[in-house]
Design a protein around this motif. Structure first.
Motif, mmCIF file in Angstrom:
data_model
loop_
_atom_site.group_PDB
_atom_site.id
_atom_site.type_symbol
_atom_site.label_atom_id
_atom_site.label_comp_id
_atom_site.label_asym_id
_atom_site.label_seq_id
_atom_site.Cartn_x
_atom_site.Cartn_y
_atom_site.Cartn_z
ATOM 1 N N GLU A 131 -1.215 40.912 -23.244
ATOM 2 C CA GLU A 131 -2.614 40.968 -22.827
ATOM 3 C C GLU A 131 -2.932 39.906 -21.770
ATOM 4 O O GLU A 131 -3.553 40.188 -20.750
ATOM 5 C CB GLU A 131 -3.523 40.794 -24.041
ATOM 6 N N GLN A 132 -2.481 38.669 -22.009
ATOM 7 C CA GLN A 132 -2.710 37.594 -21.037
ATOM 8 C C GLN A 132 -1.969 37.872 -19.736
ATOM 9 O O GLN A 132 -2.509 37.659 -18.652
ATOM 10 C CB GLN A 132 -2.213 36.256 -21.587
ATOM 11 N N LYS A 186 -3.243 41.019 -12.822
ATOM 12 C CA LYS A 186 -4.347 41.766 -12.198
ATOM 13 C C LYS A 186 -5.221 40.838 -11.351
ATOM 14 O O LYS A 186 -5.748 41.255 -10.317
ATOM 15 C CB LYS A 186 -5.189 42.439 -13.284
ATOM 16 N N ASN A 187 -5.382 39.601 -11.777
ATOM 17 C CA ASN A 187 -6.245 38.655 -11.072
ATOM 18 C C ASN A 187 -5.527 37.860 -9.981
ATOM 19 O O ASN A 187 -6.106 36.932 -9.411
ATOM 20 C CB ASN A 187 -6.907 37.703 -12.067
ATOM 21 N N GLU A 221 -0.999 40.743 -18.409
ATOM 22 C CA GLU A 221 -1.628 41.833 -17.650
ATOM 23 C C GLU A 221 -2.875 41.345 -16.918
ATOM 24 O O GLU A 221 -3.085 41.663 -15.745
ATOM 25 C CB GLU A 221 -1.971 42.998 -18.580
ATOM 26 N N LYS A 222 -3.700 40.548 -17.593
ATOM 27 C CA LYS A 222 -4.919 40.025 -16.970
ATOM 28 C C LYS A 222 -4.574 39.076 -15.829
ATOM 29 O O LYS A 222 -5.178 39.139 -14.746
ATOM 30 C CB LYS A 222 -5.785 39.312 -18.012
ATOM 31 N N ALA A 223 -3.610 38.198 -16.056
ATOM 32 C CA ALA A 223 -3.214 37.241 -15.023
ATOM 33 C C ALA A 223 -2.677 37.960 -13.786
ATOM 34 O O ALA A 223 -3.059 37.635 -12.651
ATOM 35 C CB ALA A 223 -2.163 36.278 -15.572
#
Length: 145
Positions: A36-37, A43-44, A39-41
């Motif tokens: 989860e972390q 993406k950003n 994927e978010k990282a």
């Protein structure tokens, strides 16, 4: 397995999938964050470069930032591909991407935290060790849950 030169290495400005990202981190014995972390990282990311030997991702680097301040993170080169200027190609490409986005009259600051023993690599890429004449020491706080 690795080539003796990087003539067959291709560089792409693309964000890797989370599995590739985790595999590259594991290849250099870095901690793998939860999916989860990660994927978010990813993406950003502001900018990202992946190096491939054929279809195999062998290196990457990415940038996070806000338009004035940027941090280069996750510069990873599989051990068997190190020493072939792949990492410097990635860092230079990331810096070029950042520079291209600076408006006339603008200014930006690019920073990073080197892995132990890799400071010399970044000095060769034009980075300064802190503290220096204009900055104090870098500090950080890591939180585990």
């Amino acid at each position: 397995m690795g080539r003796q030169d990087n003539m067959n290495i291709s560089f792409t400005d693309v964000i890797p999938d989370v599995e590739t990202y985790h595999d590259l981190r594991a290849s250099v014995d870095w901690a793998v964050f939860c999916k989860e972390q990660s994927e978010k990282a990813l993406k950003n990311s502001c900018y990202c470069v992946v190096a491939k030997d054929g279809d195999n991702a062998v290196a990457m680097g990415r940038v996070v930032g806000d338009g004035m301040y940027y941090t280069i993170v996750d510069v990873i080169v599989r051990p068997q591909y190190q020493g072939q200027k792949i990492g410097s190609s990635i860092v230079n490409r990331l810096v070029d991407q950042i520079n291209a986005g600076i408006p006339d009259g603008g200014r930006t600051c690019i920073q990073l935290i080197a892995a132990p023993g890799k400071e010399g690599f970044y000095i060769k890429q034009g980075f300064s060790v802190l503290p220096d004449e204009s900055s104090g020491p870098a500090l950080r706080k890591v939180i585990y849950t």
